[in-house]
Design a protein around this motif. Structure first.
Motif, PDB file in Angstrom:
ATOM      1  N   ASP A 267       0.840  -1.207   0.000  1.00  0.00           N
ATOM      2  CA  ASP A 267       0.000   0.000   0.000  1.00  0.00           C
ATOM      3  C   ASP A 267       0.871   1.250   0.000  1.00  0.00           C
ATOM      4  O   ASP A 267       0.556   2.240  -0.671  1.00  0.00           O
ATOM      5  CB  ASP A 267      -0.907   0.015   1.235  1.00  0.00           C
ATOM      6  N   GLU A 268       1.978   1.192   0.728  1.00  0.00           N
ATOM      7  CA  GLU A 268       2.878   2.338   0.812  1.00  0.00           C
ATOM      8  C   GLU A 268       3.525   2.623  -0.551  1.00  0.00           C
ATOM      9  O   GLU A 268       3.680   3.789  -0.945  1.00  0.00           O
ATOM     10  CB  GLU A 268       3.969   2.091   1.860  1.00  0.00           C
ATOM     11  N   ASP A 269       3.900   1.561  -1.269  1.00  0.00           N
ATOM     12  CA  ASP A 269       4.466   1.734  -2.615  1.00  0.00           C
ATOM     13  C   ASP A 269       3.463   2.412  -3.541  1.00  0.00           C
ATOM     14  O   ASP A 269       3.802   3.339  -4.287  1.00  0.00           O
ATOM     15  CB  ASP A 269       4.854   0.376  -3.215  1.00  0.00           C
ATOM     16  N   VAL A 270       2.228   1.922  -3.484  1.00  0.00           N
ATOM     17  CA  VAL A 270       1.172   2.468  -4.342  1.00  0.00           C
ATOM     18  C   VAL A 270       0.943   3.938  -4.027  1.00  0.00           C
ATOM     19  O   VAL A 270       0.908   4.790  -4.933  1.00  0.00           O
ATOM     20  CB  VAL A 270      -0.137   1.672  -4.163  1.00  0.00           C
ATOM     21  N   LEU A 271       0.775   4.252  -2.747  1.00  0.00           N
ATOM     22  CA  LEU A 271       0.470   5.627  -2.343  1.00  0.00           C
ATOM     23  C   LEU A 271       1.597   6.572  -2.724  1.00  0.00           C
ATOM     24  O   LEU A 271       1.350   7.675  -3.243  1.00  0.00           O
ATOM     25  CB  LEU A 271       0.223   5.674  -0.834  1.00  0.00           C
ATOM     26  N   ILE A 299      -7.418  16.010  -0.938  1.00  0.00           N
ATOM     27  CA  ILE A 299      -7.664  14.571  -0.995  1.00  0.00           C
ATOM     28  C   ILE A 299      -6.750  13.875   0.009  1.00  0.00           C
ATOM     29  O   ILE A 299      -5.537  14.082   0.017  1.00  0.00           O
ATOM     30  CB  ILE A 299      -7.394  14.013  -2.409  1.00  0.00           C
ATOM     31  N   THR A 300      -7.327  13.043   0.861  1.00  0.00           N
ATOM     32  CA  THR A 300      -6.546  12.373   1.904  1.00  0.00           C
ATOM     33  C   THR A 300      -5.829  11.141   1.338  1.00  0.00           C
ATOM     34  O   THR A 300      -6.178  10.630   0.275  1.00  0.00           O
ATOM     35  CB  THR A 300      -7.454  11.922   3.058  1.00  0.00           C
ATOM     36  N   ASP A 301      -4.809  10.677   2.077  1.00  0.00           N
ATOM     37  CA  ASP A 301      -4.096   9.470   1.664  1.00  0.00           C
ATOM     38  C   ASP A 301      -5.049   8.284   1.575  1.00  0.00           C
ATOM     39  O   ASP A 301      -4.922   7.433   0.681  1.00  0.00           O
ATOM     40  CB  ASP A 301      -2.970   9.153   2.650  1.00  0.00           C
ATOM     41  N   LYS A 302      -5.994   8.214   2.499  1.00  0.00           N
ATOM     42  CA  LYS A 302      -6.965   7.118   2.494  1.00  0.00           C
ATOM     43  C   LYS A 302      -7.805   7.142   1.221  1.00  0.00           C
ATOM     44  O   LYS A 302      -8.064   6.100   0.614  1.00  0.00           O
ATOM     45  CB  LYS A 302      -7.871   7.228   3.725  1.00  0.00           C
ATOM     46  N   ALA A 306      -7.809   4.358  -1.747  1.00  0.00           N
ATOM     47  CA  ALA A 306      -9.084   3.730  -2.099  1.00  0.00           C
ATOM     48  C   ALA A 306      -9.339   3.839  -3.600  1.00  0.00           C
ATOM     49  O   ALA A 306      -9.799   2.874  -4.241  1.00  0.00           O
ATOM     50  CB  ALA A 306     -10.221   4.390  -1.322  1.00  0.00           C
ATOM     51  N   LYS A 307      -9.034   4.996  -4.184  1.00  0.00           N
ATOM     52  CA  LYS A 307      -9.229   5.182  -5.621  1.00  0.00           C
ATOM     53  C   LYS A 307      -8.312   4.248  -6.412  1.00  0.00           C
ATOM     54  O   LYS A 307      -8.725   3.654  -7.412  1.00  0.00           O
ATOM     55  CB  LYS A 307      -8.952   6.636  -6.014  1.00  0.00           C
ATOM     56  N   ALA A 308      -7.074   4.115  -5.959  1.00  0.00           N
ATOM     57  CA  ALA A 308      -6.118   3.241  -6.647  1.00  0.00           C
ATOM     58  C   ALA A 308      -6.570   1.783  -6.596  1.00  0.00           C
ATOM     59  O   ALA A 308      -6.437   1.039  -7.581  1.00  0.00           O
ATOM     60  CB  ALA A 308      -4.740   3.385  -6.020  1.00  0.00           C
ATOM     61  N   LYS A 309      -7.121   1.367  -5.458  1.00  0.00           N
ATOM     62  CA  LYS A 309      -7.510  -0.041  -5.305  1.00  0.00           C
ATOM     63  C   LYS A 309      -8.818  -0.366  -6.008  1.00  0.00           C
ATOM     64  O   LYS A 309      -9.002  -1.479  -6.521  1.00  0.00           O
ATOM     65  CB  LYS A 309      -7.620  -0.387  -3.818  1.00  0.00           C
TER      66      LYS A 309
END
Length: 375
Positions: A267-271, A299-302, A306-309
């Motif tokens: 998740d950290e890599d993606v963000l 836009i928050t990290d969460k 969520a958009k990426a996933k």
């Protein structure tokens, strides 16, 4: 000339035979080498008779008095051939014709344009009829010096689009003096040919670049090995994956990881990659038609994660031909079958090139669709 050594050898032989000659090439240091400007001046003044050049006179050189052009190196590009031929097709006082000595047969690769033009006049308009002829030995064709552009236009009309694309590739290769990457081919390709490629998927080299290079016998031995491996199909997936939005690119860049390709991303890599990608230039505008920079910053990290996933990661798993899989503790992973190939430098280079090209191509397409109204 094929090489600096070739130019030096020819200049030496001509001088031995009493024909004053020099060799012109970059960083010339040979016995017969001469700086380009000095060589041109001496040729104009008659102090030398022949210049043997290596990639120095394709364009941007004007020596109208030249009345002989000699081809001693092969070229697969009709554009380069016509540029070289054009160096002698300038009118000059006392110059009645141009002698062309083609020892290689480049005219054949240039579209076999040896032809006769017959002139006719209808209602005051001059027209030309283009006819190819098989000429007997020792027969001379006398072309008007203003016809070079007409030759080029007519020759292009006789080529298939596949031939035009191939010729464009070799033109760019000779221009760059190296085989072009996808990005370089995109950058230097004539727009009319590029637009054709975009509307004809089967003939579009950007959708199957390794196949395109293989058909032209342009693959290195290492690339031939990649071509026969599963890596080729992964690269082709990136070349052809649907891109209505650009969201897949940061996910793929997370796997690429600056050339140290990861078999799985957290998740950290993606963000991290996601935010880095959309913070560049004005990429954040892709989130919504009414997106502003102030809105993007809120836009928050969460929300980003969520958009990426729910979008690119979900679609890569669904349409990734089994290359993208779930793995516990990770946002997304690559199929185990890619474990070895991702360490291959040729694979890494191709992945970088196709990611850069797809990103550039996406934004070119997006901005070309924009409409501007001025009141």
């Amino acid at each position: 000339m094929c090489s600096k050594q070739h130019a030096e050898m020819m200049a030496k032989d001509f001088n031995k035979r009493g024909i004053a000659s020099v060799a012109v090439y970059s960083e010339g240091s040979g016995e017969y080498a001469m700086e380009r400007k000095e060589a041109i001046n001496k040729l104009k003044q008659g102090q030398i008779k022949v210049i043997f050049s290596v990639d120095m006179f394709n364009e941007g050189v004007d020596i109208p008095s030249v009345d002989m052009v000699m081809f001693l190196r092969p070229t697969q590009s009709p554009i380069i051939f016509l540029q070289q031929l054009g160096r002698g097709l300038r009118t000059y006082q006392g110059k009645k014709y141009l002698n062309v000595l083609d020892f290689i047969g480049n005219y054949v690769k240039a579209g076999k344009f040896i032809s006769l033009l017959t002139e006719s006049t209808t209602e005051g308009k001059r027209t030309y009829v283009y006819q190819e002829k098989d000429l007997p030995d020792d027969c001379i064709l006398d072309f008007d010096m203003q016809l070079i552009d007409l030759f080029k236009q007519m020759d292009m009309k006789t080529l298939t689009m596949k031939e035009k694309i191939n010729n464009e590739y070799f033109r760019i290769k000779e221009l760059l003096e190296q085989r072009p990457t996808r990005v370089e081919l995109f950058t230097y390709m004539e727009d009319s040919i590029y637009q054709y490629c975009m509307s004809h998927a089967k003939e579009n080299p950007f959708r199957h670049y390794l196949d395109f290079l293989n058909d032209l016998n342009e693959l290195s031995d290492d690339e031939k090995a990649l071509y026969k491996s599963i890596g080729k199909y992964f690269i082709n997936l990136i070349e052809t994956t649907d891109m209505q939005k650009v969201y897949k690119m940061p996910i793929l860049y997370a796997f690429y990881s600056q050339g140290n390709i990861k078999s799985a991303i957290t998740d950290e890599d993606v963000l991290s990659t996601w935010k880095e990608f959309f913070s560049k230039n004005k990429n954040w505008k892709d989130f919504a038609s009414d997106m502003t920079y102030d809105k993007y910053l809120k836009i928050t990290d969460k929300q980003h994660l969520a958009k990426a996933k729910t979008m690119p990661i979900k679609y890569l798993k669904a349409s990734g031909k089994g290359f993208f899989v779930e793995k516990e503790g990770f946002a997304l992973a690559l199929n185990e079958n890619l474990k070895e190939v991702i360490k291959n430098k040729v694979f890494v280079d191709n992945m970088r090139d196709v990611l850069e090209y797809r990103t550039i191509e996406y934004y070119r397409r997006r901005y070309s669709m924009n409409k501007l109204l001025v009141y």
